[in-house]
Design an enzyme around this catalytic site. Structure first.
Site, PDB file in Angstrom:
ATOM      1  N   TYR A 191      17.614  29.946   7.474  1.00 42.52           N
ATOM      2  CA  TYR A 191      16.620  30.519   8.093  1.00 42.52           C
ATOM      3  C   TYR A 191      16.518  30.643   9.348  1.00 42.52           C
ATOM      4  O   TYR A 191      16.337  29.639  10.273  1.00 42.52           O
ATOM      5  CB  TYR A 191      15.288  30.190   7.445  1.00 42.52           C
TER       6      TYR A 191
ATOM      7  N   ARG B 174     -10.655   2.186  15.027  1.00 39.48           N
ATOM      8  CA  ARG B 174     -10.718   2.810  13.527  1.00 39.48           C
ATOM      9  C   ARG B 174     -11.920   2.186  12.728  1.00 39.48           C
ATOM     10  O   ARG B 174     -12.910   2.645  12.323  1.00 39.48           O
ATOM     11  CB  ARG B 174      -9.285   2.794  12.707  1.00 39.48           C
TER      12      ARG B 174
ATOM     13  N   MET C  25      13.730  24.764   1.282  1.00 35.10           N
ATOM     14  CA  MET C  25      13.070  24.026   0.516  1.00 35.10           C
ATOM     15  C   MET C  25      13.966  23.231  -0.105  1.00 35.10           C
ATOM     16  O   MET C  25      13.697  21.821  -0.579  1.00 35.10           O
ATOM     17  CB  MET C  25      12.411  25.087  -0.437  1.00 35.10           C
TER      18      MET C  25
ATOM     19  N   LYS D 109       0.979  -1.248  -0.149  1.00 34.87           N
ATOM     20  CA  LYS D 109       0.062  -0.013   0.126  1.00 34.87           C
ATOM     21  C   LYS D 109       0.730   1.368  -0.044  1.00 34.87           C
ATOM     22  O   LYS D 109       2.008   1.296   0.217  1.00 34.87           O
ATOM     23  CB  LYS D 109      -0.957  -0.012   1.324  1.00 34.87           C
TER      24      LYS D 109
END
Length: 364
Positions: free
Chosen positions: A255, A134, A303, A37
């Site tokens: 950053y 679930r 990024m 999956k």
């Protein structure tokens, strides 16, 4: 996909096969679904299927259309739909393509059995909710499911559940007790064990085990290495140094200036960032390897780039190979260690690798 940028994900099909065989050796009396999956946990569904085509007892995934594609590609083993059907169209495909289908609620059961296409035996996995909360039938809803099934003779049933804490201190005893209570005098086939239960709780092996993350070379247990379990890493994320900076005491990095040099440092800039799937929240100190030497990341992940400490690797310059995780020419970095540093799990690392990262398959 070819790109001049040095980042790439390398996949080792032989490692998938090794890990699958280890799963079967760990549960020798059981058959094993190869769980593919989520695009084989980010490794590529078709790559995983091809690696196991001649060996897997069966394949397990989510989407009916992907299961049908496997059938049309000549896969003859059982194929299990782990979340069952979502529409009448899916129900017809289950019958037409001889798929095995999880059923976790009465609506799914009625969808399958109400299909006009039901003219051949069905194979279903009746899912019991034993504490994960679930999906699955409970003590309140299970009786009606059995009542419906008794009216349909051409249905082969396997009982299943899913463990929430097979990898933790609580283990499986509570859920196993609930399962046995719900199953009553059931003597048919059962499927209980995920990777963690398969490796740690032999009492759960049953007729079919469902190895997932272990197929891809990561450990299902915090604090226990994949290597110690005999697993081999399947994915290596690797790149190269594209820039070098010399830092003085007090210089900040990246950053937000979240890292400040406390001594002179040599900094390497790696062509890999969160747009490639590397976790942005990975802190300074996350393990990485350069030219076969272990080192750590520095500052905030950008990024397209991240920084690492080259102070103790004087030979490393622009073009030096880097291993973000896996076994690469630049060294070995367990994905579990990267995930732990970033406060996540290897599952997420693998699934998050971005489409822009080229994939190279070993042996091709």
């Amino acid at each position: 996909m070819k790109t001049s940028r040095p980042i790439r994900a390398r996949i080792a099909p032989a490692a998938i096969l090794h890990n699958y065989r280890l799963a079967r050796e760990s549960a020798p009396q059981s058959k094993a679904w190869a769980v593919v999956k989520a695009n084989a946990y980010g490794h590529g569904q078709w790559r995983a299927v091809e690696a196991l085509r001649g060996e897997a007892d069966g394949f397990a995934l989510l989407e009916c259309e992907n299961a049908v594609a496997l059938r049309e590609a000549g896969i003859t083993q059982p194929i299990l739909l782990l979340e069952g059907v979502f529409s009448a169209r899916d129900a017809r495909a289950v019958v037409e393509h001889r798929l095995t289908c999880v059923v976790h609620c009465q609506e799914q059961l009625e969808l399958l059995l109400g299909s006009a296409a039901v003219v051949a035996p069905l194979s279903i996995y009746l899912k019991l909710n034993t504490g994960m909360n679930r999906l699955g039938f409970t003590a309140t809803t299970l009786a009606r499911a059995w009542q419906i099934l008794r009216e349909v003779p051409q249905v082969d049933v396997t009982l299943m559940t899913h463990f929430a804490e097979a990898d933790g201190e609580r283990g499986v005893s509570e859920q196993l007790e609930r399962f046995n209570g719900l199953a009553g005098d059931w003597r048919g086939p059962v499927s209980l064990a995920n990777s963690a239960a398969l490796l740690r709780h032999p009492s759960t092996h049953g007729d079919w085990v469902r190895p997932g993350i272990m197929l891809y070379g990561a450990s299902p247990f915090a604090g226990i290495s994949a290597e110690s379990l005999g697993l081999r890493p399947v994915m290596t994320l690797e790149s190269a140094i594209i820039g070098v900076q010399e830092l003085a005491v007090g210089d900040r990095v990246g950053y937000g200036g979240t890292f400040t040099a406390e001594q002179p440092m040599r900094l390497g800039i790696v062509a890999c960032g969160y747009a490639d799937g590397y976790p942005r929240h990975a802190p300074s100190g996350t393990p990485i390897a350069v030219m076969g030497q272990p080192t750590k990341t520095v500052g905030r992940v950008s990024m397209d780039m991240l920084a690492c400490d080259l102070s103790h690797i004087p030979a490393a310059g622009i073009g030096a190979p880097v291993t973000l995780w896996g076994n690469g020419i630049a060294g070995s970095v367990p994905a579990d260690d990267v995930a732990a540093a970033a406060g996540t799990i290897a599952y997420e690392l693998f699934c998050a690798v971005a489409p822009r990262v080229p994939v190279i398959v070993d042996g091709k």
